[in-house]
Design an enzyme around this catalytic site. Structure first.
Site, mmCIF file in Angstrom:
data_model
loop_
_atom_site.group_PDB
_atom_site.id
_atom_site.type_symbol
_atom_site.label_atom_id
_atom_site.label_comp_id
_atom_site.label_asym_id
_atom_site.label_seq_id
_atom_site.Cartn_x
_atom_site.Cartn_y
_atom_site.Cartn_z
ATOM 1 N N GLU A 90 7.053 1.935 4.662
ATOM 2 C CA GLU A 90 7.769 2.905 3.837
ATOM 3 C C GLU A 90 7.410 4.325 4.261
ATOM 4 O OE1 GLU A 90 6.033 1.417 0.041
ATOM 5 O OE2 GLU A 90 5.559 3.512 -0.302
ATOM 6 N N CYS A 122 5.866 -2.566 -0.179
ATOM 7 C CA CYS A 122 4.681 -3.143 0.469
ATOM 8 C C CYS A 122 4.906 -4.510 1.098
ATOM 9 C CB CYS A 122 3.529 -3.213 -0.526
ATOM 10 S SG CYS A 122 3.032 -1.593 -1.115
ATOM 11 N N HIS A 245 -1.472 -9.321 -1.944
ATOM 12 C CA HIS A 245 -1.272 -7.887 -1.817
ATOM 13 C C HIS A 245 -2.329 -7.185 -2.673
ATOM 14 C CE1 HIS A 245 0.317 -3.954 -1.459
ATOM 15 N NE2 HIS A 245 0.666 -3.865 -2.717
#
Lengths: 357, 135
Positions: A90, A122, A245
């Protein structure tokens, strides 16, 4: 709502990770520095420190070094045989002009290659990974390179400024016969959930505060992990390692516990305390750290999360080939140990928070 | 830095693509299509390893246009293990750590950006050899 049972994402031909590589910039900003500036040291810190890119680093340079490390671990793969170079991020340096073409040129994969930049907060890197599995598994190409990397920016004083880090990981997908880790299957869980976003032309992202937790991170990570294990007939005990994550320390530890994974399974791939949240690099760097120490036969569960929102769960099994090839490039821990601490002022300069003109 | 010039130099800048003389095997960087040793035509591409050592260096505090954001930075002459001497910025190192003979390795980094709207130029820099094995 679709009530269908989870079905595995898996190609007809067996595919695996032929090479992998990590990169983390050397500068570290202690979270206590952010705390010192904005809360007079009274606010508490979610992590120890985060990795900060130098003035000459961005997603292109991070991706190139990670990709070179992945190629070093691949057994004699000619870069010209890589038929796709995909970079998920990103924080691509350009709004319009691919990161992937620079990376492809730098590693010698041009011109007979596909190249594209991926975007999904993400999880942009893990979706590139899944697509690369499909690309190789369908026979469209012999090798495909999937990268997740970011140089994330947090608004000064915002909760994300403590954690928004920099780093990336690259995976060369290829035939299972050459693999360090075999791809066993994948499952993705996606809904439209507005937990975190950045509008066009905006420098800093916005987020929904507490809304980023239960309806976003926890729901999607849990559903993807459970869906994959249900479709594969596996349980948490079948995995030697689990990587989630890691936007902070609390979220991945909590979701792992709820799903039935132990600290022992998660600790090797939990890097956020030392390098921060590397966004598209986050879970993929956790996986490189696990591959650095995993033994043949061990299974690894990877669960990414991208705001917006979705999770990709991926099951891998490590092969014998890993022992001979993992030391051909620096380990993830080598990069983490290479650290130069900076203060908030230097950080403000390096991240170009000082507007000169 | 003009767009065509940046584009033309990409291969040598991104990955030290030089040439090798087919006659006397001298490695050539930057590429010049003629061997500086035996004067034979030399157009065969050869990617240099990127390993070398600092031959000499100087730290820049007053930078030329386009590099002001990066000061202070150290520029070095690097003797590559294949022979050529190249001029490049050092990175991931502070000025006081640099010394003649220091082993270095090539990395690809941002060289400069043409303002906020222009192109970003990437290319080789060198840093102290960090890990074993070297990249």
């Amino acid at each position: 709502m679709n009530d269908e049972q989870p079905r595995l994402l898996k190609p007809d031909r067996d595919v695996g990770v032929v090479g992998y590589g990590a990169y983390v910039p050397r500068f570290r900003l202690p979270a206590s520095e952010v705390d010192r500036i904005w809360t007079d040291g009274q606010g508490g810190t979610p992590i120890t420190e985060k990795a900060v890119p130098g003035l000459d680093e961005d997603v292109v340079t991070i991706s190139i070094e990670a990709a070179r490390n992945a190629l070093a671990r691949a057994a004699a793969v000619d870069p010209a045989d890589i038929r796709a170079v995909w970079v998920g991020s990103e924080s691509h340096p350009y709004a319009v002009k691919p990161t992937s073409t620079v990376v492809a040129e730098a590693i010698g994969a041009i011109p007979h290659t596909q190249a594209a930049d991926w975007q999904f907060a993400c999880k942009a890197g893990s979706e590139a990974f899944q697509a690369a599995v499909g690309f190789v598994g369908s026979g469209m190409g012999g090798y495909a390179l999937a990268i997740g990397a970011d140089t994330a920016q947090g608004r000064p004083g915002d909760a994300l400024e403590y954690t928004a880090g920099a780093g990336g990981a690259a995976y060369l997908l290829g035939p299972a016969g050459q693999a360090l880790a075999i791809f066993e299957g994948s499952y993705s869980f996606v809904t439209d959930t507005p937990d975190f976003w950045r509008r066009a032309y905006q420098h800093y992202p916005s987020h929904g505060g507490r809304f980023t937790g239960q309806p976003a991170y926890f729901r999607h990570s849990s559903a993807a992990a459970q869906g994959l294990m249900q479709a594969m007939g596996t349980t948490p005990e079948d995995y030697a390692y689990a990587v989630f994550h890691q936007p902070n320390l609390k979220f991945p530890s909590s979701v792992a516990r709820r799903l039935g994974f132990t600290n022992q399974q998660c600790a090797p791939g939990l890097l956020v305390g030392e390098i921060g949240n590397t966004y598209a690099g986050s879970s993929l760097l956790g996986l490189t750290a696990v591959l650095d120490q995993a033994r043949p036969g061990e299974r690894i569960l990877l669960v990414s999360f991208g705001s917006g929102a979705g999770s990709d769960a991926i099951s891998l099994r490590v092969t014998e080939a890993i022992e001979a090839r993992r030391d051909r490039a620096p380990a993830t821990r080598d990069y983490i140990a290479r650290r130069s601490e900076i203060d908030y002022a230097t950080y403000a300069r390096y991240r170009r928070k000082l507007v000169m003109q | 830095m003009s767009v065509p010039n940046t584009w033309r130099l990409q291969q040598q800048r991104y990955r030290l693509m030089g040439e090798v003389c087919d006659r006397c095997k001298t490695k050539i960087f930057p590429p010049r299509d003629v061997c500086p040793e035996c004067e034979a035509p030399a157009k065969t591409q050869f990617a240099l390893s990127g390993r070398g050592e600092v031959y000499s260096y100087s730290t820049v505090y007053n930078a030329p246009a386009g590099f002001e954001d990066a000061t202070p930075y150290t520029v070095a002459l690097v003797r590559l293990e294949e022979g050529p001497l190249v001029t490049a910025q050092l990175t991931d190192v502070s000025a006081e750590e640099v010394e003649i003979g220091m082993p270095v390795e090539m990395v690809t980094r941002r060289l400069r950006a043409d303002g906020a709207e222009g192109i970003i130029s990437y290319g080789y820099k060198f840093r102290p050899v960090q890990f074993s094995p070297a990249i």
